[in-house]
Design a protein around this motif. Structure first.
Motif, short mmCIF file in Angstrom:
data_model
loop_
_atom_site.label_atom_id
_atom_site.label_comp_id
_atom_site.label_asym_id
_atom_site.label_seq_id
_atom_site.Cartn_x
_atom_site.Cartn_y
_atom_site.Cartn_z
N GLY A 191 0.99 -1.03 -0.16
CA GLY A 191 0.28 -0.15 -0.08
C GLY A 191 0.90 1.17 0.39
N ASN A 192 0.58 2.57 -0.46
CA ASN A 192 0.71 3.74 -0.76
C ASN A 192 2.40 3.45 -1.40
OD1 ASN A 192 -0.74 4.96 0.88
ND2 ASN A 192 -0.24 4.05 3.20
N GLY A 193 2.07 2.98 -2.28
CA GLY A 193 3.48 2.55 -3.26
C GLY A 193 4.15 1.98 -2.47
N TYR A 194 4.38 0.99 -1.88
CA TYR A 194 5.41 -0.27 -0.81
C TYR A 194 5.37 -1.35 -1.27
CZ TYR A 194 7.26 3.70 1.50
OH TYR A 194 7.95 4.78 2.39
N TYR A 195 6.16 -2.34 -1.86
CA TYR A 195 5.45 -3.42 -1.97
C TYR A 195 6.52 -4.48 -1.42
CZ TYR A 195 3.39 -1.93 -6.60
OH TYR A 195 2.58 -1.23 -7.12
N TYR A 196 6.41 -5.66 -0.90
CA TYR A 196 6.54 -7.01 -0.39
C TYR A 196 7.46 -7.54 -1.00
CZ TYR A 196 8.18 -9.14 3.59
OH TYR A 196 8.49 -10.09 4.70
N LEU A 197 8.99 -8.32 -0.93
CA LEU A 197 9.56 -8.84 -1.66
C LEU A 197 9.28 -10.13 -1.42
CD1 LEU A 197 11.21 -9.83 -4.67
CD2 LEU A 197 13.67 -9.27 -2.62
N ILE A 198 8.85 -11.75 -2.24
CA ILE A 198 8.23 -12.57 -1.41
C ILE A 198 9.67 -14.24 -2.43
CG2 ILE A 198 6.83 -14.29 -2.28
CD1 ILE A 198 4.13 -11.86 -2.47
N HIS A 199 9.63 -13.83 -3.69
CA HIS A 199 10.66 -14.21 -3.86
C HIS A 199 11.52 -14.01 -4.67
CE1 HIS A 199 12.45 -18.82 -4.18
NE2 HIS A 199 11.58 -18.60 -4.85
N THR A 200 12.90 -14.48 -5.02
CA THR A 200 13.29 -14.44 -6.33
C THR A 200 14.01 -15.78 -7.03
OG1 THR A 200 14.03 -12.19 -5.59
CG2 THR A 200 15.27 -13.46 -6.72
N TRP A 201 13.94 -15.51 -8.14
CA TRP A 201 14.68 -16.92 -8.65
C TRP A 201 15.27 -17.05 -9.88
CZ3 TRP A 201 9.51 -15.61 -8.44
CH2 TRP A 201 8.83 -15.65 -10.04
N GLY A 202 15.29 -17.94 -10.12
CA GLY A 202 16.49 -17.95 -11.79
C GLY A 202 17.70 -17.27 -11.60
N ASN A 203 18.68 -17.12 -12.85
CA ASN A 203 19.97 -16.23 -12.78
C ASN A 203 20.66 -15.28 -12.49
OD1 ASN A 203 20.40 -19.05 -13.99
ND2 ASN A 203 19.54 -19.29 -16.17
N ASP A 204 21.45 -15.03 -11.99
CA ASP A 204 22.32 -13.61 -11.81
C ASP A 204 22.41 -12.91 -12.71
OD1 ASP A 204 21.63 -13.48 -9.39
OD2 ASP A 204 23.45 -14.05 -8.73
N LEU A 205 21.65 -10.79 -13.45
CA LEU A 205 22.06 -11.07 -15.15
C LEU A 205 23.24 -10.43 -14.34
CD1 LEU A 205 19.25 -8.18 -14.24
CD2 LEU A 205 19.27 -9.92 -15.28
N HIS A 206 24.13 -10.31 -16.08
CA HIS A 206 25.22 -10.49 -16.31
C HIS A 206 26.18 -9.02 -16.10
CE1 HIS A 206 28.02 -9.32 -18.72
NE2 HIS A 206 28.32 -10.66 -19.61
N PRO A 207 27.10 -9.38 -15.30
CA PRO A 207 27.11 -8.10 -14.16
C PRO A 207 28.03 -6.71 -15.43
CG PRO A 207 29.10 -9.94 -14.48
CD PRO A 207 27.57 -10.41 -15.26
N LEU A 208 27.95 -6.93 -16.55
CA LEU A 208 28.31 -5.55 -17.65
C LEU A 208 26.40 -5.30 -18.01
CD1 LEU A 208 31.57 -6.48 -18.90
CD2 LEU A 208 31.09 -4.82 -17.09
N ARG A 209 25.14 -5.62 -17.37
CA ARG A 209 24.12 -5.55 -17.98
C ARG A 209 23.98 -3.86 -18.11
NH1 ARG A 209 19.15 -7.56 -19.45
NH2 ARG A 209 17.58 -5.96 -19.51
N LYS A 210 24.10 -3.38 -16.90
CA LYS A 210 24.05 -1.83 -16.87
C LYS A 210 24.56 -0.86 -17.20
CE LYS A 210 24.03 1.64 -12.53
NZ LYS A 210 25.10 1.84 -11.74
N TRP A 211 25.67 -1.53 -18.33
CA TRP A 211 26.75 -0.59 -18.43
C TRP A 211 26.64 -0.38 -20.48
CZ3 TRP A 211 27.37 3.36 -15.62
CH2 TRP A 211 28.32 2.68 -14.66
N LEU A 212 25.69 -2.46 -20.71
CA LEU A 212 25.39 -2.47 -21.92
C LEU A 212 24.03 -1.72 -22.29
CD1 LEU A 212 26.63 -6.33 -21.60
CD2 LEU A 212 27.75 -4.13 -22.79
N ILE A 213 23.47 -1.28 -21.40
CA ILE A 213 22.55 -0.68 -21.82
C ILE A 213 21.81 0.61 -21.70
CG2 ILE A 213 21.05 -3.16 -21.74
CD1 ILE A 213 20.10 -0.78 -18.98
N TRP A 214 22.89 1.01 -21.22
CA TRP A 214 22.75 2.46 -20.14
C TRP A 214 22.61 3.37 -21.26
CZ3 TRP A 214 25.60 7.30 -21.94
CH2 TRP A 214 25.88 8.10 -20.69
N PRO A 215 23.34 3.19 -22.48
CA PRO A 215 22.47 4.19 -24.11
C PRO A 215 21.31 4.02 -24.17
CG PRO A 215 24.33 3.06 -24.63
CD PRO A 215 24.03 2.22 -23.17
N PHE A 216 20.49 3.11 -23.80
CA PHE A 216 18.88 2.99 -24.21
C PHE A 216 18.38 3.70 -22.81
CE2 PHE A 216 21.05 -0.25 -26.60
CZ PHE A 216 21.17 0.43 -28.22
#
Length: 238
Positions: free
Chosen positions: A141-166
């Protein structure tokens, strides 16, 4: 007199027979499993539904504070890493058993049924079978969310910089300028022998910049791409 060793499994079976559970144990187990399957079926329906609830009746004393995130924080991460934050009905993969277990545990602890689930994940998991790091949220509520579960593979370590131009228009133009300058310097062979010719370099730079922008526009239109700031919560744009 030699004492006979105790067979604990035999004792267990006799005790169960005396307790009158021998004939009903399978029925009890079947009923429990049926009840659990029914709960998971309801959760699956809720995950795939169009319920746009913006809050849930959580007992705040039971929530883990490190799992509570505001929508502004979620938006920033989505934009930086080109992720989506969408209703779970758009998620095309299967939900892991651990997610169902955690949802059931939360519902039991908070004595409520959760609604309005959201998924944070790369765009492609909303179209193709690809398990790259989804995060399952439920609204508080009021713009807050509760993280329940995370699964799968981690993102590529350079993803932030590879997609930075966009990320937005400014980062795209800046990237185009840098690429154009580097390309101009590489192709202007006279820089190595005759020194820098300002007018020649400027003309070649403007030509390269125009070419880079043209390639970017062609790619963006052909692939239907958009900026991170425009797609983080959109189920339509690529």
């Amino acid at each position: 007199m030699i004492l006979k060793s105790t067979n604990i499994e035999e004792k267990l079976r006799r005790r169960q027979s005396l307790d009158g559970q021998e004939h009903s144990i399978l029925e009890q187990v079947e009923n429990i499993l049926a009840l659990e399957n029914k709960k998971e079926f309801k959760i699956e329906l809720e995950l795939r539904s169009s319920n746009n609830s913006h809050s849930n009746a959580f007992k705040f004393d039971l929530l883990a504070s490190e799992n509570i995130y505001h929508i502004n924080t979620i938006k920033t991460i989505c934009i930086n890493y080109r992720l989506r934050f969408l209703d779970t009905k758009y998620f095309k993969n299967d939900f892991p058993q651990e997610a169902f277990s955690k949802i059931k545990a939360l519902e039991k602890a908070h004595d409520t049924m959760l609604h309005g689930f959201k998924i944070m994940a790369p765009s492609k998991v909303f179209k193709l079978k690809n398990p790259d790091d989804p995060l399952l949220f439920a609204p508080i509520g009021n713009g807050y969310y509760y993280l329940i579960h995370t699964w799968g593979n981690d993102l590529h370590p350079l993803r932030k910089w590879l997609i930075w131009p966009f990320k937005n228009l400014e980062t795209l133009v800046f990237t185009a300028l840098i690429v154009s300058f580097m390309t101009t310097y590489i192709f202007n062979a006279s820089l190595l022998t005759d020194g820098i010719n300002g007018s020649k370099f400027l003309i070649l730079f403007l030509f390269m910049f125009k070419s880079v922008i043209g390639v970017i526009i062609f790619y963006a239109f052909s692939q239907g791409k958009n900026f991170n700031t425009a797609i983080w919560d959109s189920q339509y744009a690529k």
